[in-house]
Scaffold this motif. Structure first.
Motif, mmCIF file in Angstrom:
data_model
loop_
_atom_site.group_PDB
_atom_site.id
_atom_site.type_symbol
_atom_site.label_atom_id
_atom_site.label_comp_id
_atom_site.label_asym_id
_atom_site.label_seq_id
_atom_site.Cartn_x
_atom_site.Cartn_y
_atom_site.Cartn_z
ATOM 1 N N GLY A 251 1.451 52.831 50.196
ATOM 2 C CA GLY A 251 0.453 51.842 50.858
ATOM 3 C C GLY A 251 -0.978 52.202 50.252
ATOM 4 N N GLU A 252 -1.120 53.630 49.751
ATOM 5 C CA GLU A 252 -2.433 54.150 49.214
ATOM 6 C C GLU A 252 -2.265 54.861 47.977
ATOM 7 N N LEU A 253 -1.705 55.700 47.790
ATOM 8 C CA LEU A 253 -1.709 56.848 46.718
ATOM 9 C C LEU A 253 -1.152 56.257 45.346
ATOM 10 N N VAL A 254 0.099 55.405 45.555
ATOM 11 C CA VAL A 254 0.525 54.794 44.127
ATOM 12 C C VAL A 254 -0.285 53.815 43.857
ATOM 13 N N PRO A 255 -0.966 52.905 44.778
ATOM 14 C CA PRO A 255 -1.738 51.805 44.044
ATOM 15 C C PRO A 255 -3.151 52.351 43.589
ATOM 16 N N ALA A 256 -3.490 53.374 44.238
ATOM 17 C CA ALA A 256 -4.795 54.123 43.627
ATOM 18 C C ALA A 256 -4.674 54.685 42.364
ATOM 19 N N SER A 257 -3.462 55.161 42.092
ATOM 20 C CA SER A 257 -3.354 55.791 40.654
ATOM 21 C C SER A 257 -3.374 54.979 39.572
ATOM 22 N N GLY A 258 -3.244 53.743 39.800
ATOM 23 C CA GLY A 258 -3.632 52.814 38.515
ATOM 24 C C GLY A 258 -2.483 52.864 37.590
ATOM 25 N N LEU A 259 -1.237 53.453 37.846
ATOM 26 C CA LEU A 259 -0.333 53.601 36.816
ATOM 27 C C LEU A 259 0.611 52.450 37.313
ATOM 28 N N THR A 260 1.656 52.108 36.124
ATOM 29 C CA THR A 260 2.651 51.102 36.164
ATOM 30 C C THR A 260 3.810 51.868 36.523
ATOM 31 N N LEU A 261 4.618 51.183 37.441
ATOM 32 C CA LEU A 261 6.078 51.573 37.723
ATOM 33 C C LEU A 261 7.020 51.508 36.699
ATOM 34 N N ALA A 262 7.963 52.125 36.675
ATOM 35 C CA ALA A 262 9.227 52.161 35.859
ATOM 36 C C ALA A 262 10.169 51.772 36.211
ATOM 37 N N GLU A 263 11.130 51.031 35.973
ATOM 38 C CA GLU A 263 12.310 50.554 36.283
ATOM 39 C C GLU A 263 13.442 51.604 36.607
ATOM 40 N N SER A 264 13.459 52.498 37.450
ATOM 41 C CA SER A 264 14.266 53.681 37.530
ATOM 42 C C SER A 264 14.089 54.370 38.882
ATOM 43 N N PRO A 265 15.227 54.831 39.440
ATOM 44 C CA PRO A 265 15.143 55.536 40.588
ATOM 45 C C PRO A 265 14.165 56.481 40.910
ATOM 46 N N ASP A 266 13.548 56.365 42.417
ATOM 47 C CA ASP A 266 12.558 57.389 42.756
ATOM 48 C C ASP A 266 13.414 58.349 43.595
ATOM 49 N N PHE A 267 13.030 59.494 43.819
ATOM 50 C CA PHE A 267 13.799 60.438 44.670
ATOM 51 C C PHE A 267 12.805 61.456 45.248
ATOM 52 N N GLU A 268 13.299 61.943 46.372
ATOM 53 C CA GLU A 268 12.827 63.294 47.248
ATOM 54 C C GLU A 268 13.626 64.422 46.568
ATOM 55 N N LEU A 269 12.900 65.448 46.100
ATOM 56 C CA LEU A 269 13.541 66.770 45.740
ATOM 57 C C LEU A 269 13.451 67.821 46.757
ATOM 58 N N TYR A 270 14.635 68.559 46.977
ATOM 59 C CA TYR A 270 14.483 69.507 48.231
ATOM 60 C C TYR A 270 15.066 70.594 47.121
ATOM 61 N N ASP A 271 14.404 71.693 47.039
ATOM 62 C CA ASP A 271 14.882 73.031 46.358
ATOM 63 C C ASP A 271 15.937 73.633 47.242
ATOM 64 N N GLY A 272 16.513 74.305 46.694
ATOM 65 C CA GLY A 272 17.837 75.244 47.223
ATOM 66 C C GLY A 272 17.434 75.905 48.451
ATOM 67 N N GLU A 273 15.922 76.348 48.497
ATOM 68 C CA GLU A 273 15.505 77.116 49.603
ATOM 69 C C GLU A 273 14.981 76.432 50.654
ATOM 70 N N PHE A 274 15.095 75.046 50.672
ATOM 71 C CA PHE A 274 14.362 74.170 51.596
ATOM 72 C C PHE A 274 15.015 74.462 53.158
ATOM 73 N N GLU A 275 13.868 74.786 53.928
ATOM 74 C CA GLU A 275 14.253 74.897 55.388
ATOM 75 C C GLU A 275 13.412 74.093 56.131
ATOM 76 N N PRO A 276 14.136 73.132 56.948
ATOM 77 C CA PRO A 276 13.432 71.957 57.579
ATOM 78 C C PRO A 276 12.690 72.202 58.648
ATOM 79 N N THR A 277 12.896 73.436 59.350
ATOM 80 C CA THR A 277 12.281 73.737 60.632
ATOM 81 C C THR A 277 11.295 74.795 60.453
ATOM 82 N N THR A 278 10.790 75.049 59.210
ATOM 83 C CA THR A 278 9.895 76.134 58.926
ATOM 84 C C THR A 278 8.460 75.486 58.709
#
Length: 291
Positions: A251-278
């Motif tokens: 809603g805010e940051l992507v439009p403010a970047s002024g960049l054009t989106l590419a036709e490709s998947p977006d994704f969340e990346l969690y590294d192997g040490e990700f600890e959700p409760t920390t």
């Protein structure tokens, strides 16, 4: 002398603590609401709004998380005894509920799965929706890679079910062909603006020729350049925080970047040490853009 909680947030925290201390009791919504001094309807509404789940869903999940710990700590504990201790009428009912939460059977869980990921979905603390989001200063170029995991289409009505895909993924790890990094990905593609629907995969990095477990799919992520947003979590429920972060990103940051989106998947990346409760743990959300 004890001091009574002075705000509803304090009262809710006290009630969550009380529930945790009385998981062995025959808890009902009416009994819990009476303890809180509210009607079942009122307490149910405010509890769900603050915690991101219903009162009894919280009770069931916390009982099952405790049961999972007991499975690991006591190898001689019989499943039927554990089922009765958790308030289930049969071992079969307990197993069905366990699989819904953890994505795997009690027996398989006992042979090597951790409780921590589910603590991230069903914590004792209220969802604060307070994840901090910052845009990283540089674009990131990545080579093509492949992920594997369960996927399905979601829309606004059922996207709260996304965590179920993560339980299925976690229950199958590790499997042959999985890459050594243990990075996991929440991949989004095929967004339909008219329907508001999209495809989502909870996946793990794999070799391109890997054969995933039954019911899993392979998803090839092409080489791309990404705008990256770092999301810092506060230790409470993960999904509501990511939802709030995505609203700000799109809603805010992507439009403010002024960049054009590419036709490709977006994704969340969690590294192997990700600890959700920390509190303070981070994940990076990658949005493909044209250079």
């Amino acid at each position: 002398m004890d001091t009574a909680p002075t705000s509803f947030a304090d009262r809710l925290t006290a009630m969550v603590d009380w529930i945790e201390a009385h998981l062995d009791a025959p808890l009902t919504l009416a009994a819990i609401a009476e303890r809180a001094g509210l009607s079942p309807y009122h307490f149910s509404r405010v509890f769900s709004a603050r915690m991101g789940r219903s009162v009894m869903a919280h009770v069931r999940a916390r009982r099952l998380i405790r049961a999972a710990r007991r499975l690991v700590d006591d190898p001689d504990l019989k499943l039927v005894d554990l089922a009765f201790d958790c308030g289930f009428e049969s071992q079969e009912a307990f197993t069905r509920a366990f699989v819904r939460i953890f994505g795997t059977s009690p027996g398989r869980f006992r042979r090597g799965f951790a409780v921590t990921p589910m603590e991230g979905q069903y914590p004792m603390t209220a969802a604060t929706h307070a994840a901090a989001v910052v845009q990283l200063p540089d674009l990131k170029t990545m080579e093509a890679f492949t992920v594997a995991g369960p996927s399905r289409r979601f829309d606004q009505a059922d996207k709260s079910d996304i965590p179920q895909l993560w339980t299925r993924l976690i229950g199958a790890l590790p499997f042959e062909g999985q890459v050594a990094s243990w990075n996991t990905y929440g991949v989004v593609w095929g967004f339909d603006r008219e329907e508001g629907s999209f495809a989502y995969m909870a996946g793990v990095g794999v070799e391109p020729d890997a054969t995933p477990p039954e019911g899993f799919e392979l998803k090839a992520i092409p080489a791309a350049t990404y705008l990256v947003f770092r999301i810092t979590l506060d230790g409470s429920a993960v999904h509501p925080q990511i939802k709030a972060a995505m609203e700000r990103i799109w809603g805010e940051l992507v439009p403010a970047s002024g960049l054009t989106l590419a036709e490709s998947p977006d994704f969340e990346l969690y590294d192997g040490e990700f600890e959700p409760t920390t509190p303070g743990v981070t994940l990076d959300f990658h949005v493909p853009v044209k250079r």
